[in-house]
Design a protein around this motif. Structure first.
Motif, PDB file in Angstrom:
ATOM      1  N   LEU A  42     -27.335 -45.902  16.220  1.00  0.00           N
ATOM      2  CA  LEU A  42     -27.967 -46.109  14.923  1.00  0.00           C
ATOM      3  C   LEU A  42     -26.952 -46.020  13.794  1.00  0.00           C
ATOM      4  CD1 LEU A  42     -31.298 -44.203  15.400  1.00  0.00           C
ATOM      5  CD2 LEU A  42     -30.978 -46.627  15.078  1.00  0.00           C
ATOM      6  N   MET A  43     -26.010 -45.076  13.941  1.00  0.00           N
ATOM      7  CA  MET A  43     -24.994 -44.911  12.907  1.00  0.00           C
ATOM      8  C   MET A  43     -24.170 -46.185  12.784  1.00  0.00           C
ATOM      9  SD  MET A  43     -25.018 -42.428  10.991  1.00  0.00           S
ATOM     10  CE  MET A  43     -23.925 -41.418  10.049  1.00  0.00           C
TER      11      MET A  43
ATOM     12  N   GLY B 120     -29.740 -47.837   6.241  1.00  0.00           N
ATOM     13  CA  GLY B 120     -30.983 -47.205   6.623  1.00  0.00           C
ATOM     14  C   GLY B 120     -31.820 -46.843   5.419  1.00  0.00           C
ATOM     15  N   LEU B 121     -31.138 -46.418   4.373  1.00  0.00           N
ATOM     16  CA  LEU B 121     -31.823 -45.999   3.159  1.00  0.00           C
ATOM     17  C   LEU B 121     -32.552 -47.176   2.523  1.00  0.00           C
ATOM     18  CD1 LEU B 121     -32.138 -43.433   1.647  1.00  0.00           C
ATOM     19  CD2 LEU B 121     -30.129 -43.988   0.311  1.00  0.00           C
TER      20      LEU B 121
ATOM     21  N   SER C 123     -26.125 -48.709  10.982  1.00  0.00           N
ATOM     22  CA  SER C 123     -26.620 -48.435   9.636  1.00  0.00           C
ATOM     23  C   SER C 123     -25.500 -48.322   8.606  1.00  0.00           C
ATOM     24  CB  SER C 123     -27.447 -47.152   9.638  1.00  0.00           C
ATOM     25  OG  SER C 123     -26.594 -46.033   9.675  1.00  0.00           O
TER      26      SER C 123
ATOM     27  N   HIS D  26     -28.138 -41.395  18.109  1.00  0.00           N
ATOM     28  CA  HIS D  26     -27.487 -41.344  16.812  1.00  0.00           C
ATOM     29  C   HIS D  26     -26.327 -42.329  16.667  1.00  0.00           C
ATOM     30  CE1 HIS D  26     -25.745 -39.583  13.226  1.00  0.00           C
ATOM     31  NE2 HIS D  26     -24.603 -39.516  13.850  1.00  0.00           N
ATOM     32  N   ASN D  27     -25.472 -42.376  17.673  1.00  0.00           N
ATOM     33  CA  ASN D  27     -24.275 -43.219  17.544  1.00  0.00           C
ATOM     34  C   ASN D  27     -24.605 -44.680  17.343  1.00  0.00           C
ATOM     35  OD1 ASN D  27     -21.978 -41.530  17.746  1.00  0.00           O
ATOM     36  ND2 ASN D  27     -22.779 -40.977  19.746  1.00  0.00           N
TER      37      ASN D  27
ATOM     38  N   TYR E  28     -30.380 -52.513  10.455  1.00  0.00           N
ATOM     39  CA  TYR E  28     -30.763 -51.156  10.797  1.00  0.00           C
ATOM     40  C   TYR E  28     -32.183 -51.138  11.346  1.00  0.00           C
ATOM     41  CZ  TYR E  28     -31.694 -46.227  10.571  1.00  0.00           C
ATOM     42  OH  TYR E  28     -32.031 -44.947  10.904  1.00  0.00           O
TER      43      TYR E  28
ATOM     44  N   PHE F 107     -23.183 -45.892   7.932  1.00  0.00           N
ATOM     45  CA  PHE F 107     -23.287 -44.601   7.269  1.00  0.00           C
ATOM     46  C   PHE F 107     -24.571 -44.424   6.487  1.00  0.00           C
ATOM     47  CE2 PHE F 107     -18.907 -44.177   8.237  1.00  0.00           C
ATOM     48  CZ  PHE F 107     -18.792 -42.822   8.458  1.00  0.00           C
ATOM     49  N   ALA F 108     -25.658 -44.821   7.110  1.00  0.00           N
ATOM     50  CA  ALA F 108     -26.981 -44.515   6.565  1.00  0.00           C
ATOM     51  C   ALA F 108     -27.317 -45.291   5.306  1.00  0.00           C
ATOM     52  CB  ALA F 108     -27.143 -43.018   6.275  1.00  0.00           C
TER      53      ALA F 108
END
Lengths: 299, 301
Positions: free
Chosen positions: A120-121, A130-131, A124, A117-118, A137, A126-127
């Motif tokens: 990737l976070m 990623g969105l 990204s 997670h870390n 990402y 804060f996602a």
């Protein structure tokens, strides 16, 4: 690996660790060292304080007294007793529990990716990235997937990648837990009774995985030291390089498996006080010498 | 038939609004196992922020409608998110390890506080807003007319739902959120900052509620400090109906409740529509306590 290199890299140093719960002293002045390239086993009778010690190392408890320092191969040092749980995880300590704590509702692969997670976070933002599938990402996610696949391969769960983790057979869940812990790319892997409930064949596979983790370099080039609590003595004696024995919260023995196995203090802790040794000399004098001074028993 | 379709569309747009609010309930329940009773008030604040933003833009001379709508939406989501975040930080986080009843009471207190806060700041009178997006789409030779606002509500909700589902299923934030839902401690041990994930859950729920608030403002053209209560209770019903903890369930529950209200108002009479909704809540709780899409809770032995 040479002996000198082994002695030069203390990975986890536990110094004078004491953990009290009110009047109960669960760990009393325990000190030992776990090294990279070794499997350190923590053994002892029930209630000896093994899990408490683990909980201190992984941040569940804050020790009453003592110092826990983790030294990375690159020289960075972390004082674990002062850090909250998730920071300890980020500093390179991974653990598993006595009971299995997978994310049962998520797929096997997702379990391994959550563990990253870390990374990737960070990639990204804060996602948001990623969105929208931004390239940074996408790249990070590809790397995460690679690592997940690497460990799936190692624990032989590749064909189960899309299963819900909760539906795996018990032994496979145990292996998945180890793979998930390894996906956090730890420098220290703490396993709380990994062989509990496994049949002999499964615990053989487990031993293989653990020795692999000890000996091989991870994809990121680091190596991982292993600290484990285990009741299954055949596993302990077969794979560990260093055994620390606790009894009533104290360390009673520390050394390689053979010397620990023959340590009278350990035998006493496991098999009870030898009653014959308590006999008054006048009675003992009448008995054969083998009864008064019995040979050390095999554990 | 025309009348049926008319009510269907009314019901869908109303359901979309309930669904948007219900997601906030269901997500928060999923991750920390409490019902955030202040969530209805968050939605009310969203409506107020949208109204204030619109009036402020009017004062600044910005009258181009598309721009006004986008700014309203953005401002409303942003400010309401901050409220959502603050509510969690102030009223719930310090009680994280207390018995479950404590944060519940704290939530009710927060709800009353926010209502009175808005009443003090903005006054107790209803606030009207002239129609920003007038006009209707007529279908079937004028027999069915759908206002653009309702259409926009349905569309925006659909877009948000798709985006949100992607967020939960595809991104690392969504994965971490699902992981926290199942085992917060373990997620923390894997390096997930659980507190931050919980905060973000509140922020996302509040942002969606803000959208609902703005849409209600645009559709009905009037809001007051008390609208959060009934909408909150109904959205909570929607979350329970769909299965608390399940995102598609919340949306489905919202739509079902919206449709029931619309059809009940259309065919039976609007004065009893709340009774219909809450009767449904009672029936669901009796016969299917886990909701339509909820998973039955398996007791560990």
């Amino acid at each position: 690996m040479s002996v000198t290199e082994m002695t030069e890299t203390p990975l986890l140093t536990v110094e004078h660790l004491t953990m009290r719960f009110g009047g109960l002293v669960a760990n009393n002045d325990v000190s030992f060292v776990a090294r990279t390239g070794e499997i350190t086993a923590l053994i002892g009778p029930n209630g000896a304080g093994k899990t408490t010690l683990f909980n201190c190392v992984t941040g569940f408890y804050t020790p009453t007294v003592g110092r826990l320092s983790l030294r990375h191969p690159d020289g960075r040092e972390f004082l674990l007793e002062r850090m909250p749980g998730y920071r300890i995880a980020q500093s390179g300590v991974a653990r598993t529990f006595q009971n299995i704590r997978l994310f049962g509702g998520m797929s096997v692969l997702e379990n391994l990716i959550v563990a990253q997670h870390n990374k990737l976070m960070d990639a990204s933002g804060f996602a948001i990235a990623g969105l929208f599938g931004l390239p940074t990402y996408a790249k990070a996610e590809k790397a995460a997937l690679e690592l997940a696949k690497y460990w799936l391969e190692r624990v032989r769960l590749t064909e189960f990648a899309d299963w819900e983790a909760g539906n795996l057979p018990y032994g496979a869940q145990r292996r998945l837990e180890i793979a998930r812990a390894m996906c956090t790319e730890p420098v220290l892997l703490c396993l709380d009774e990994p062989a509990a409930g496994l049949n002999p064949r499964e615990s053989g596979e487990l031993a293989e995985i653990l020795t692999f983790i000890r000996d091989a370099r991870n994809p990121n080039g680091h190596r991982t030291g292993v600290l484990l609590i285990e009741h299954d003595m055949s596993v302990v004696m077969r794979i560990s390089d260093h055994v620390v024995v606790l009894d009533y919260g104290r360390k009673i023995s520390d050394g390689d498996p053979t010397s620990v196995k023959n340590d009278p203090a350990v035998i006493r802790a496991y098999l009870g006080e030898d009653e014959d040794a308590e006999l008054p000399p006048e009675v003992a004098g009448d008995l054969p010498a083998s009864v008064v001074h019995p040979a050390p028993k095999e554990i | 038939m025309d009348y049926f379709i008319q009510q269907l569309i009314n019901g869908l747009s109303l359901g979309a609004i309930y669904g948007l609010i219900a997601i906030g309930y269901t997500m928060v329940y999923g991750i920390i196992g409490m019902i955030n009773f202040a969530h209805g008030e968050i939605y009310m604040i969203g409506a107020f922020v949208a109204l204030i933003t619109f009036l402020a833009m009017g004062a600044l001379g910005i009258t181009w409608v598309p721009l006004a709508l986008v700014v309203m939406l953005a401002a409303s989501m942003l400010f309401t998110s901050v409220y959502g975040w603050a509510v969690e930080r102030i009223a719930y986080r310090p009680l994280r390890s207390s018995p479950r009843l404590a944060p519940l009471i704290s939530a009710i207190g927060m709800s009353i506080f926010l209502q009175n806060y808005m009443q003090l700041l903005q006054g107790a009178r209803s606030k009207p807003l002239q129609p920003i997006l007038p006009g209707n789409l007529t279908l079937m030779d004028g027999a069915v007319s759908v206002s653009y606002v309702r259409l926009a509500t349905i569309l925006i909700t659909l877009v948000l739902m798709v985006g949100f589902t992607m967020l939960i299923s595809r991104t690392s934030l969504g994965r971490a959120q699902r992981a926290c839902e199942q085992d917060k401690k373990m997620a923390g041990l894997l390096g997930v900052n659980v507190d931050r994930i919980i905060s973000l859950t509140f922020v996302m729920g509040a942002a969606l509620a803000a959208v609902a608030g703005m849409m209600v403002l645009l559709i009905y053209g009037v809001i007051d400090f008390y609208i959060g209560f009934l909408a909150g209770v109904k959205s909570f019903t929607a979350a329970v109906l769909g299965g608390v903890g399940s995102l598609p369930g919340a949306m489905l529950g919202g739509v079902v409740i919206g449709l029931i209200e619309a059809f009940w108002s259309g065919y039976v009479g609007s004065e009893w529509k709340d009774v219909a909704t809450f009767t449904l809540l009672v029936l669901v709780l009796i016969f299917r306590p886990t909701g339509l899409l909820g998973r039955p809770e398996i007791e560990k032995v």
